[in-house]
Design an enzyme around this catalytic site. Structure first.
Site, PDB file in Angstrom:
ATOM      1  N   LEU A  29      54.301  42.077  28.568  1.00 58.34           N
ATOM      2  CA  LEU A  29      54.528  42.750  29.848  1.00 58.34           C
ATOM      3  C   LEU A  29      54.493  41.797  31.038  1.00 58.34           C
ATOM      4  O   LEU A  29      53.786  40.785  31.029  1.00 58.34           O
ATOM      5  CB  LEU A  29      53.480  43.849  30.029  1.00 58.34           C
ATOM      6  CG  LEU A  29      53.461  44.888  28.902  1.00 58.34           C
ATOM      7  CD1 LEU A  29      52.358  45.918  29.146  1.00 58.34           C
ATOM      8  CD2 LEU A  29      54.808  45.581  28.764  1.00 58.34           C
ATOM      9  N   GLU A  31      55.492  41.861  35.653  1.00 54.39           N
ATOM     10  CA  GLU A  31      55.426  42.696  36.857  1.00 54.39           C
ATOM     11  C   GLU A  31      56.531  43.765  36.884  1.00 54.39           C
ATOM     12  O   GLU A  31      56.334  44.816  37.483  1.00 54.39           O
ATOM     13  CB  GLU A  31      55.509  41.770  38.089  1.00 54.39           C
ATOM     14  CG  GLU A  31      54.925  42.305  39.362  1.00 54.39           C
ATOM     15  CD  GLU A  31      53.613  43.088  39.204  1.00 54.39           C
ATOM     16  OE1 GLU A  31      53.579  44.201  39.739  1.00 54.39           O
ATOM     17  OE2 GLU A  31      52.659  42.609  38.564  1.00 54.39           O
ATOM     18  N   HIS A  33      57.613  45.572  34.235  1.00 49.97           N
ATOM     19  CA  HIS A  33      57.056  46.703  33.483  1.00 49.97           C
ATOM     20  C   HIS A  33      55.940  47.391  34.278  1.00 49.97           C
ATOM     21  O   HIS A  33      55.866  48.620  34.326  1.00 49.97           O
ATOM     22  CB  HIS A  33      56.428  46.227  32.167  1.00 49.97           C
ATOM     23  CG  HIS A  33      57.366  45.524  31.227  1.00 49.97           C
ATOM     24  ND1 HIS A  33      57.273  44.177  30.957  1.00 49.97           N
ATOM     25  CD2 HIS A  33      58.401  45.982  30.475  1.00 49.97           C
ATOM     26  CE1 HIS A  33      58.189  43.832  30.069  1.00 49.97           C
ATOM     27  NE2 HIS A  33      58.904  44.903  29.764  1.00 49.97           N
ATOM     28  N   GLY A 143      64.111  50.436  33.958  1.00 54.62           N
ATOM     29  CA  GLY A 143      64.423  49.434  34.980  1.00 54.62           C
ATOM     30  C   GLY A 143      65.921  49.255  35.156  1.00 54.62           C
ATOM     31  O   GLY A 143      66.666  49.180  34.170  1.00 54.62           O
ATOM     32  N   GLN A 144      66.326  49.138  36.410  1.00 58.07           N
ATOM     33  CA  GLN A 144      67.721  48.822  36.748  1.00 58.07           C
ATOM     34  C   GLN A 144      68.138  47.485  36.113  1.00 58.07           C
ATOM     35  O   GLN A 144      69.320  47.228  35.905  1.00 58.07           O
ATOM     36  CB  GLN A 144      67.869  48.761  38.279  1.00 58.07           C
ATOM     37  CG  GLN A 144      69.194  48.240  38.815  1.00 58.07           C
ATOM     38  CD  GLN A 144      70.366  49.172  38.550  1.00 58.07           C
ATOM     39  OE1 GLN A 144      70.180  50.368  38.365  1.00 58.07           O
ATOM     40  NE2 GLN A 144      71.571  48.610  38.509  1.00 58.07           N
ATOM     41  N   ASP A 146      68.156  46.650  33.170  1.00 55.90           N
ATOM     42  CA  ASP A 146      69.035  46.972  32.048  1.00 55.90           C
ATOM     43  C   ASP A 146      69.934  48.136  32.466  1.00 55.90           C
ATOM     44  O   ASP A 146      69.786  49.268  31.992  1.00 55.90           O
ATOM     45  CB  ASP A 146      68.184  47.312  30.824  1.00 55.90           C
ATOM     46  CG  ASP A 146      67.308  46.136  30.411  1.00 55.90           C
ATOM     47  OD1 ASP A 146      67.819  45.234  29.740  1.00 55.90           O
ATOM     48  OD2 ASP A 146      66.123  46.109  30.803  1.00 55.90           O
ATOM     49  N   GLN A 149      71.826  50.142  29.876  1.00 55.96           N
ATOM     50  CA  GLN A 149      70.871  50.918  29.070  1.00 55.96           C
ATOM     51  C   GLN A 149      70.496  52.211  29.808  1.00 55.96           C
ATOM     52  O   GLN A 149      70.399  53.280  29.191  1.00 55.96           O
ATOM     53  CB  GLN A 149      69.623  50.076  28.798  1.00 55.96           C
ATOM     54  CG  GLN A 149      68.492  50.836  28.145  1.00 55.96           C
ATOM     55  CD  GLN A 149      67.372  49.926  27.700  1.00 55.96           C
ATOM     56  OE1 GLN A 149      67.438  49.315  26.632  1.00 55.96           O
ATOM     57  NE2 GLN A 149      66.351  49.801  28.525  1.00 55.96           N
ATOM     58  N   ARG A 183      61.746  37.489  27.979  1.00 54.76           N
ATOM     59  CA  ARG A 183      62.401  36.332  27.356  1.00 54.76           C
ATOM     60  C   ARG A 183      62.352  35.077  28.227  1.00 54.76           C
ATOM     61  O   ARG A 183      62.643  33.985  27.721  1.00 54.76           O
ATOM     62  CB  ARG A 183      63.864  36.663  27.039  1.00 54.76           C
ATOM     63  CG  ARG A 183      64.038  37.664  25.894  1.00 54.76           C
ATOM     64  CD  ARG A 183      65.505  37.854  25.560  1.00 54.76           C
ATOM     65  NE  ARG A 183      65.712  38.601  24.325  1.00 54.76           N
ATOM     66  CZ  ARG A 183      66.034  39.902  24.272  1.00 54.76           C
ATOM     67  NH1 ARG A 183      66.179  40.601  25.380  1.00 54.76           N
ATOM     68  NH2 ARG A 183      66.211  40.489  23.107  1.00 54.76           N
TER      69      ARG A 183
HETATM   70  P1  AMP Z   1      61.778  45.733  27.756  1.00 61.01           P
HETATM   71  O1  AMP Z   1      60.335  45.556  27.392  1.00 61.01           O
HETATM   72  O2  AMP Z   1      62.459  44.474  28.153  1.00 61.01           O
HETATM   73  O3  AMP Z   1      62.539  46.558  26.738  1.00 61.01           O
HETATM   74  O4  AMP Z   1      61.778  46.609  29.078  1.00 61.01           O
HETATM   75  C1  AMP Z   1      61.114  47.836  29.167  1.00 61.01           C
HETATM   76  C2  AMP Z   1      61.511  48.527  30.442  1.00 61.01           C
HETATM   77  O5  AMP Z   1      61.166  47.701  31.557  1.00 61.01           O
HETATM   78  C3  AMP Z   1      63.029  48.763  30.534  1.00 61.01           C
HETATM   79  O6  AMP Z   1      63.281  50.011  31.152  1.00 61.01           O
HETATM   80  C4  AMP Z   1      63.475  47.623  31.405  1.00 61.01           C
HETATM   81  O7  AMP Z   1      64.676  47.891  32.118  1.00 61.01           O
HETATM   82  C5  AMP Z   1      62.314  47.493  32.357  1.00 61.01           C
HETATM   83  N1  AMP Z   1      62.318  46.147  32.953  1.00 61.01           N
HETATM   84  C6  AMP Z   1      62.402  44.968  32.290  1.00 61.01           C
HETATM   85  N2  AMP Z   1      62.455  43.943  33.171  1.00 61.01           N
HETATM   86  C7  AMP Z   1      62.428  44.504  34.407  1.00 61.01           C
HETATM   87  C8  AMP Z   1      62.473  43.969  35.737  1.00 61.01           C
HETATM   88  N3  AMP Z   1      62.573  42.654  35.972  1.00 61.01           N
HETATM   89  N4  AMP Z   1      62.427  44.840  36.772  1.00 61.01           N
HETATM   90  C9  AMP Z   1      62.342  46.178  36.542  1.00 61.01           C
HETATM   91  N5  AMP Z   1      62.298  46.735  35.317  1.00 61.01           N
HETATM   92  C10 AMP Z   1      62.339  45.915  34.273  1.00 61.01           C
END
Ligand code: AMP
Length: 275
Positions: A29, A31, A33, A143-144, A146, A149, A183
């Site tokens: 995680l 900021e 998330h 999150g925007q 993605d 998605q 990543r």
């Molecule tokens: P992930 O763990 O990458 O699958 O992301 C989980 C959720 O967090 C998804 O809805 C992502 O779009 C969101 N998220 C990931 N990175 C960011 C970011 N930099 N800003 C806002 N939301 C994010």
């Protein structure tokens, strides 16, 4: 904060919360998330978070095995952010032997990431549907970052009549503009420096769009030039599409979004900016 690894235990605890916000994540995680978690908590009074690196959304040559994981650190961060329930299943909990059902989304899921990562959105739609059925939240936060998605989730939630409100939250960025991502830790020092070029390229498109430019080719070329000049020539796509359909249009519509996918060494970076 309560942490559960099984569906039955999670469900038993969930009944104590009349209203629940939900944030699905793959962990490690940051900021981005945590912003979703805090907003879900503020808007629902209680928040559930899932941590699950979902194997079905990774292609055979993608980074499932090397995806960063640190559940202990994640749990400490979630406690601090005010999470109430955490669901941390193992793959066999969500995909037991014999599991054979997949959700296939058309339309918005067919473009861009859908082309570059065959099966990706089917894996996302399947796991998010399962998580919605297990968590049964009133609202779910995405999150925007993605962007496609988010559009895919809105599509299957509407098509399958799933009673969840989808809330999209803005992108959390590093000081130099790089979108926060689990990543990013896998970038070499050199590529980490170059990676701010994605944000610069998006800003370039945004400036041209704001001054009236609607020629999609011109906007895309401007982004490509910024990326290539900065030493990130391995561009999967640098495009401007209709924000509703994710289709490319020429000229582009007033409701457009610029999207990038770039390979930086072993790491594939994506970013976007609504125009
Ligand atoms: P992930 O763990 O990458 O699958 O992301 C989980 C959720 O967090 C998804 O809805 C992502 O779009 C969101 N998220 C990931 N990175 C960011 C970011 N930099 N800003 C806002 N939301 C994010």
């Amino acid at each position: 904060m309560q942490v559960f690894e099984t569906i039955g235990a999670f469900r038993a605890a969930r009944v104590a919360y009349p209203t629940l916000g939900f944030v699905p994540t793959m962990g490690f995680l940051h900021e981005g998330h945590l912003g979703l978690v805090r907003r879900a908590k503020a808007e629902n009074g209680a928040v559930a978070v899932s941590i699950f690196v979902n194997p079905t959304q990774f292609g055979p040559n993608e980074d499932y095995a090397s995806y960063p994981r640190d559940p202990e650190r994640d749990l400490a961060l979630l406690k601090e952010a005010g999470a109430d329930l955490v669901f941390l299943p193992t793959p066999d909990v969500l995909y037991p032997p014999g599991s054979a059902t997949r959700i296939e989304v058309g339309g918005v899921a067919d473009e861009l990431e859908g082309q570059s990562r065959p099966g990706h959105f089917s894996g996302v739609a399947t796991v998010v549907t399962k998580l919605f059925n297990i968590v049964q939240p009133q609202r779910a936060y995405f999150g925007q970052k993605d962007a496609q998605q988010c559009a895919v989730v809105r599509r299957f939630v509407a098509d399958l009549d799933i009673p969840v409100e989808i809330v999209v939250c803005e992108i959390a960025r590093e000081a130099d503009g790089l979108a926060r991502s689990s990543r990013n830790v896998r970038l070499t020092a050199e590529n980490r420096q170059k990676a701010s070029a994605l944000f610069q390229a998006l800003q370039e498109a945004e400036q041209l769009f704001s001054s009236g430019e609607r020629d999609t080719d011109v906007l895309e070329n401007a982004m490509r030039i910024v990326l290539t000049k900065t030493g990130l020539p391995d561009i999967d796509y640098a495009t401007v599409v209709n924000a509703e359909t994710f289709r490319r249009e020429e000229p582009c519509s007033d409701n457009a979004v610029a999207l990038l996918a770039v390979q930086a060494g072993a790491v594939r970076l994506i970013d976007n900016m609504p125009l």
